[in-house]
Design a protein around this motif. Structure first.
Motif, PDB file in Angstrom:
ATOM      1  N   THR A   1     -17.780   1.908 -51.582  1.00 31.35           N
ATOM      2  CA  THR A   1     -17.032   3.012 -50.523  1.00 31.35           C
ATOM      3  C   THR A   1     -18.316   3.836 -49.919  1.00 31.35           C
ATOM      4  OG1 THR A   1     -16.945   4.757 -52.241  1.00 31.35           O
ATOM      5  CG2 THR A   1     -15.121   3.384 -51.768  1.00 31.35           C
TER       6      THR A   1
ATOM      7  N   LEU B   1     -20.287   4.882 -47.171  1.00 33.32           N
ATOM      8  CA  LEU B   1     -20.301   4.335 -45.867  1.00 33.32           C
ATOM      9  C   LEU B   1     -21.418   4.938 -44.838  1.00 33.32           C
ATOM     10  CD1 LEU B   1     -19.468   7.430 -44.638  1.00 33.32           C
ATOM     11  CD2 LEU B   1     -17.230   6.725 -45.016  1.00 33.32           C
ATOM     12  N   GLY B   2     -22.662   5.091 -45.586  1.00 33.27           N
ATOM     13  CA  GLY B   2     -23.802   5.283 -44.679  1.00 33.27           C
ATOM     14  C   GLY B   2     -24.209   6.859 -44.530  1.00 33.27           C
ATOM     15  N   ARG B   3     -25.441   7.132 -44.184  1.00 37.10           N
ATOM     16  CA  ARG B   3     -25.817   8.382 -43.871  1.00 37.10           C
ATOM     17  C   ARG B   3     -25.751   9.221 -45.121  1.00 37.10           C
ATOM     18  NH1 ARG B   3     -22.929  10.847 -39.343  1.00 37.10           N
ATOM     19  NH2 ARG B   3     -21.261   9.813 -39.758  1.00 37.10           N
TER      20      ARG B   3
ATOM     21  N   LEU C   1     -17.384   7.397 -49.903  1.00 43.11           N
ATOM     22  CA  LEU C   1     -15.849   8.092 -50.044  1.00 43.11           C
ATOM     23  C   LEU C   1     -15.040   7.386 -51.295  1.00 43.11           C
ATOM     24  CD1 LEU C   1     -15.832   9.844 -47.546  1.00 43.11           C
ATOM     25  CD2 LEU C   1     -14.363   8.117 -46.571  1.00 43.11           C
TER      26      LEU C   1
ATOM     27  N   ILE D   1     -23.471   0.249 -47.071  1.00 42.01           N
ATOM     28  CA  ILE D   1     -23.714  -0.421 -45.889  1.00 42.01           C
ATOM     29  C   ILE D   1     -25.071  -0.439 -45.235  1.00 42.01           C
ATOM     30  CG2 ILE D   1     -22.909  -1.089 -43.455  1.00 42.01           C
ATOM     31  CD1 ILE D   1     -20.750  -1.704 -45.335  1.00 42.01           C
TER      32      ILE D   1
ATOM     33  N   HIS E   1      -3.158   9.649 -46.675  1.00 41.36           N
ATOM     34  CA  HIS E   1      -4.313   9.218 -46.925  1.00 41.36           C
ATOM     35  C   HIS E   1      -5.032   8.791 -45.638  1.00 41.36           C
ATOM     36  CE1 HIS E   1      -7.710   7.030 -48.982  1.00 41.36           C
ATOM     37  NE2 HIS E   1      -7.417   6.023 -48.358  1.00 41.36           N
ATOM     38  N   LEU E   2      -4.184   7.969 -44.755  1.00 40.98           N
ATOM     39  CA  LEU E   2      -4.825   7.524 -43.368  1.00 40.98           C
ATOM     40  C   LEU E   2      -4.916   8.880 -42.694  1.00 40.98           C
ATOM     41  CD1 LEU E   2      -2.093   4.646 -42.323  1.00 40.98           C
ATOM     42  CD2 LEU E   2      -4.506   4.640 -42.785  1.00 40.98           C
TER      43      LEU E   2
ATOM     44  N   LEU F   1      -7.905  10.397 -44.015  1.00 43.97           N
ATOM     45  CA  LEU F   1      -9.265   9.606 -43.418  1.00 43.97           C
ATOM     46  C   LEU F   1      -9.643  10.086 -42.087  1.00 43.97           C
ATOM     47  CD1 LEU F   1      -8.633   6.051 -44.865  1.00 43.97           C
ATOM     48  CD2 LEU F   1     -10.601   7.652 -45.578  1.00 43.97           C
ATOM     49  N   ALA F   2      -8.670  10.140 -41.312  1.00 46.03           N
ATOM     50  CA  ALA F   2      -9.024  10.490 -39.796  1.00 46.03           C
ATOM     51  C   ALA F   2      -9.588  11.806 -39.843  1.00 46.03           C
ATOM     52  CB  ALA F   2      -7.571  10.490 -39.082  1.00 46.03           C
TER      53      ALA F   2
ATOM     54  N   SER G   1     -13.098  11.368 -41.000  1.00 48.77           N
ATOM     55  CA  SER G   1     -13.892  10.724 -39.991  1.00 48.77           C
ATOM     56  C   SER G   1     -14.464  11.791 -39.023  1.00 48.77           C
ATOM     57  CB  SER G   1     -12.959   9.656 -39.149  1.00 48.77           C
ATOM     58  OG  SER G   1     -13.598   9.447 -38.155  1.00 48.77           O
TER      59      SER G   1
ATOM     60  N   HIS H   1     -18.326  13.231 -37.784  1.00 49.11           N
ATOM     61  CA  HIS H   1     -19.044  12.976 -36.602  1.00 49.11           C
ATOM     62  C   HIS H   1     -19.534  14.197 -36.090  1.00 49.11           C
ATOM     63  CE1 HIS H   1     -16.472   9.160 -36.000  1.00 49.11           C
ATOM     64  NE2 HIS H   1     -17.658   8.906 -35.399  1.00 49.11           N
TER      65      HIS H   1
END
Lengths: 580, 217
Positions: free
Chosen positions: B120, B122-124, B128, B158, B177-178, B181-182, B185, B189
């Motif tokens: 999980t 996801l980078g930077r 998660l 990744i 959950h969706l 996550l949004a 996200s 950013h």
């Protein structure tokens, strides 16, 4: 029109052409209606004559001790003819015709012309307490269906010819064309339009005329109908209607009860008629008048020749009710129309007997009048066909002046009967089997079409271990929004709708760490492949969905969308009503 | 009520309501355009006819809610120095001290099961972790457990970078959950927030930035 040309010759063809209207083949229909009327009329007369003859021959046997088993033999033989010899389902005859019209476009096998005809001749001739009307209706309908097939008519026209056969049968029996028309419209066709009305009237009129010519009597239950518009008569008729309604419920429930009893005892389609027939024989031993179709008893009652007190009349009623319930519930071929008439006449006579002491003689109509009104009421209650009941009595007596009184009786009877029984004795079995779907109606289309015809199997499945990033790659290959999630065995584990994960798809980082299995919808509604349109639409409603997966067990077959269902429904509607 | 009120009650367009009234299908008084309706009669009609109207499905989540902030408040913010990813997940779960031992074990197992399927990270520098399917038994509302790692760990992310911020996401349902996550996200950013995460802030500072992001959306 290949059929007509072959069978009827050129000059007649020219006459027909005069009347032909577009593709409706009206002229052909009218000519064929006449043919059906003649044939069905002959069948009606033949069956009555044959049964009378058989009763006459068997009379010495019936009088002796052998009389107890005679009805059983008749029932057994009659059932054997229908079920084993002709391989047809047992039943009264009329429900089979209705089912054929509702579910099979009116198709009937040619052998149906003789199967119940012969069967009921044997059953009723030997004393079975049932009627010949149902079997005649069945034969007449089969005549119509067979001729329709020979003439290559379409579904709607075939249904009309079937109705012609039905109407002609009834008209031939009672010498009453309007009654035949009412019966076929109320019970079989359930639609009235210019196209259907005229051929049916023609067939009925022809059959009635034939019956008159060959049989002599102008009316079958000739008696003056003395009921008038006086308030006494009207009130009495309401009371009679109440009694008839209750009697109708008793008959309907009695037959149903015997039917279920036969099923529970698991006697088989031949065992039940045989065993029950012995019961009928026993009743007949004590009450011979309860046997057979009962027309002679009706004549007696109407003519006022039956000198019996109220208790005797009640006893006769119960005996006939029992005998008919047993005969009809056993599955032996025979109809419920005649028993209704007998019970109606008895109800009327009983009512008259009971009221007599309270009403001065000159204000009370004759026992025959009440018997006749009772017959109409009982028909209205048992068959739930009020128009047939009213017209029958009016036509056989010529008593059109009594229409108001008759209406009071029949309508009251119908309302009372319906309070207790949603369906008539004919329709109950059909309604329970879900077969009572009139052609061209919404419900039939929704019940005829299956989901398997509408499913879309050109779908790209995904599995739960995929990430949303993988999903993006799959989604690029299709324009669809719904993806079934399957496991290795092809079983459906969930559904994924693109719109629900839209925002995530736009975030490559998150898309890579989110698995399909985490965001799919589990346990959603699934439609079975052999579900009907009606069932599927109900599921769509319950799930508030536009696309649902179709499965067979757990195995995924494809997707079905509400919009596809509606498109198919629209097509079927056009096809089945041929009006689009 | 008038036509507009009736249309709103039945979840159908006004033109439909007018048509139903004209066809005698709907209980009403008067004639167009002065049609009057009675609430109880309409409600009974809707119930009997099964008309549920075409009102769109009620949004399950009110977009006004700052789900992220609420999740953090119901969750926890802390730091630790675990030796590997599995221990980091255990620490993150244990931060939710109100949960019984049994719950924390079950949740840890579920999250580890998911982690084993695919990383999980996801980078930077952010990971998660979350359970493969919602753990409805113990989680009734969205909760975030934020764990800052004093020493970054390899998380097979990744981009190959080690992870220093663990955002454990727990939700009661898939739609929740969706939505969570949004929101995550959207937050990630925001470059200011990502910068802030690297400094292992306390709960107050973190919430402040999260709320600012939400207001700006």
């Amino acid at each position: 029109m290949p059929g007509a040309r072959e069978t009827l010759g050129a000059p007649l063809q020219r006459v027909i052409d005069l009347f032909e209207a577009r593709e409706e083949r009206w002229g052909t229909l009218l000519v064929l209606a006449i043919v059906v009327g003649l044939l069905a009329g002959c069948l009606a007369l033949g069956l009555h004559a044959g049964t009378e003859q058989l009763v006459h021959w068997l009379a010495p046997l019936a009088a002796g001790p052998g009389g107890i088993v005679l009805p059983a033999c008749g029932a057994l033989l009659g059932s054997w003819v229908v079920v084993s010899l002709m391989k047809e389902p047992a039943g009264h005859g009329v429900p089979e015709v209705v089912r054929a019209v509702c579910r099979e476009g009116g198709r009937m096998r040619p052998r149906s012309i003789v199967s119940r005809w012969l069967g009921s001749l044997l059953h009723v001739g030997a004393g079975g307490s049932a009627g010949l009307e149902g079997p005649i209706v069945h034969s007449g309908a089969a005549v119509g269906a067979t001729i329709a097939d020979r003439a290559h008519l379409d579904e709607r026209q075939r249904a009309i010819l079937v109705a012609c056969g039905v109407a002609a049968g009834i008209a031939g029996i009672f010498h009453a064309p309007l009654t035949g028309l009412a019966f076929s419209m109320e019970i079989v066709l359930a639609e009235v339009s210019a196209l259907s009305l005229l051929p049916v009237v023609l067939a009925a009129a022809v059959a009635a005329a034939l019956a008159q010519a060959l049989h002599g009597d102008s009316t079958i239950f000739a008696a003056p109908l003395e009921l008038s518009v006086s308030s006494t008569d009207l009130l009495l008729c309401l009371g009679l209607g109440l009694a008839c309604g209750l009697g109708a419920v008793m008959l309907t429930r009695g037959v149903g009860w015997m039917d279920r009893l036969g099923g529970r005892l698991n006697l088989g389609r031949l065992g039940a008629p045989a065993l029950f027939g012995v019961g009928v024989g026993l009743i007949g031993f004590f009450v011979p008048k309860a046997l057979g179709d009962g027309y002679s008893l009706i004549h007696e009652v109407i003519a006022g020749d039956l000198s019996a007190g109220p208790w005797l009349l009640a006893g006769l009623f119960v005996a006939k009710l029992l005998a008919s319930s047993i005969s009809l519930g056993s599955g032996a071929p025979g109809g419920v129309f005649a028993p209704s008439l007998v019970l109606g006449a008895l109800t009327g006579a009983l009512f008259h007997r009971v009221i007599e002491p309270w009403i001065p003689g000159d204000q009370l109509a004759s026992v025959g009048s009440f018997a006749l009104a009772g017959m109409g009421g009982m028909v209205a209650g048992t068959l739930q066909a009020p128009l047939t009941g009213i017209l029958l009595v009016m036509e056989v007596t010529g008593g059109y002046g009594a229409s108001l009184a008759l209406m009071a009786t029949t309508v009251t009877s119908l309302l009372v009967a319906r309070r207790f029984e949603r369906w008539s004795i004919y329709m109950r079995v059909l309604a329970e089997a879900g077969d009572l779907l009139r052609p061209g109606t919404d419900q039939r289309i929704l019940a005829d079409v299956r989901v398997s015809e509408c499913l879309d199997d050109a779908v790209l499945p995904i599995n739960e271990g995929m990430t949303l990033a993988d999903l993006v790659r799959v989604a690029r290959r299709t324009s669809r929004n719904h993806f079934p999630v399957l496991d290795e065995d092809g079983a459906l584990v969930g559904m994924l709708e693109l719109s629900s994960v839209r925002e995530l798809l736009l975030d490559p980082e998150l898309a890579r760490v989110t698995l399909v299995g985490t965001v799919m919808q589990e346990g959603g509604a699934r439609v079975s492949a052999d579900a009907t349109l009606a069932e599927a639409l109900a599921q769509f409603d319950a799930a508030s969905a536009w696309v649902l997966p179709v499965v067979e067990g757990d195995r995924f077959l494809g997707l079905v969308s509400k919009s596809t269902l509606f498109g198919i429904y629209r097509n079927e509607l056009r096809l089945q009503t041929q009006e689009g | 009520m008038d036509i507009t009120g009736a249309a709103r009650l039945l979840g159908s367009p006004e033109s439909t309501v007018v048509r139903w009234a004209r066809q005698g299908l709907l209980p009403c008084r008067g004639s167009y355009p002065e049609l009057r309706f009675e609430r109880s009669a309409l409600e009974r009609w809707a119930r009997v006819t099964g008309m549920r109207g075409r009102a769109g499905q009620a949004a399950r989540v009110d977009y006004q809610d700052d789900l992220l902030a609420a999740g953090i408040l119901r969750g926890a913010v802390g730091s630790a120095q675990p030796t590997d990813a599995a221990k980091a997940i255990g620490f993150a779960v244990n931060q939710l001290s109100d949960l019984p031992e049994e719950a924390r074990q079950e949740i840890t197992d579920a999250v580890m099961e998911r982690e084993r399927m695919a990383s999980t990270g996801l980078g930077r520098g952010v990971a998660l972790p979350h359970p493969r399917r919602p753990v409805e038994r113990w989680i009734k509302e969205p909760r975030l457990s934020v764990l800052f790692l004093e020493e970054s760990l390899d998380w097979a992310a990744i981009d190959g970078q080690p992870v220093s911020t663990v955002l454990l996401l727990l939700s009661p349902s898939v739609p929740m959950h969706l939505e969570l996550l949004a929101r995550v996200s959207m937050a990630l950013h925001d470059s200011t927030l990502v910068e802030l995460l690297r400094s292992a802030p306390d709960a107050v500072a973190l919430l402040e930035r999260v709320r600012v992001i939400h207001r700006e959306d």
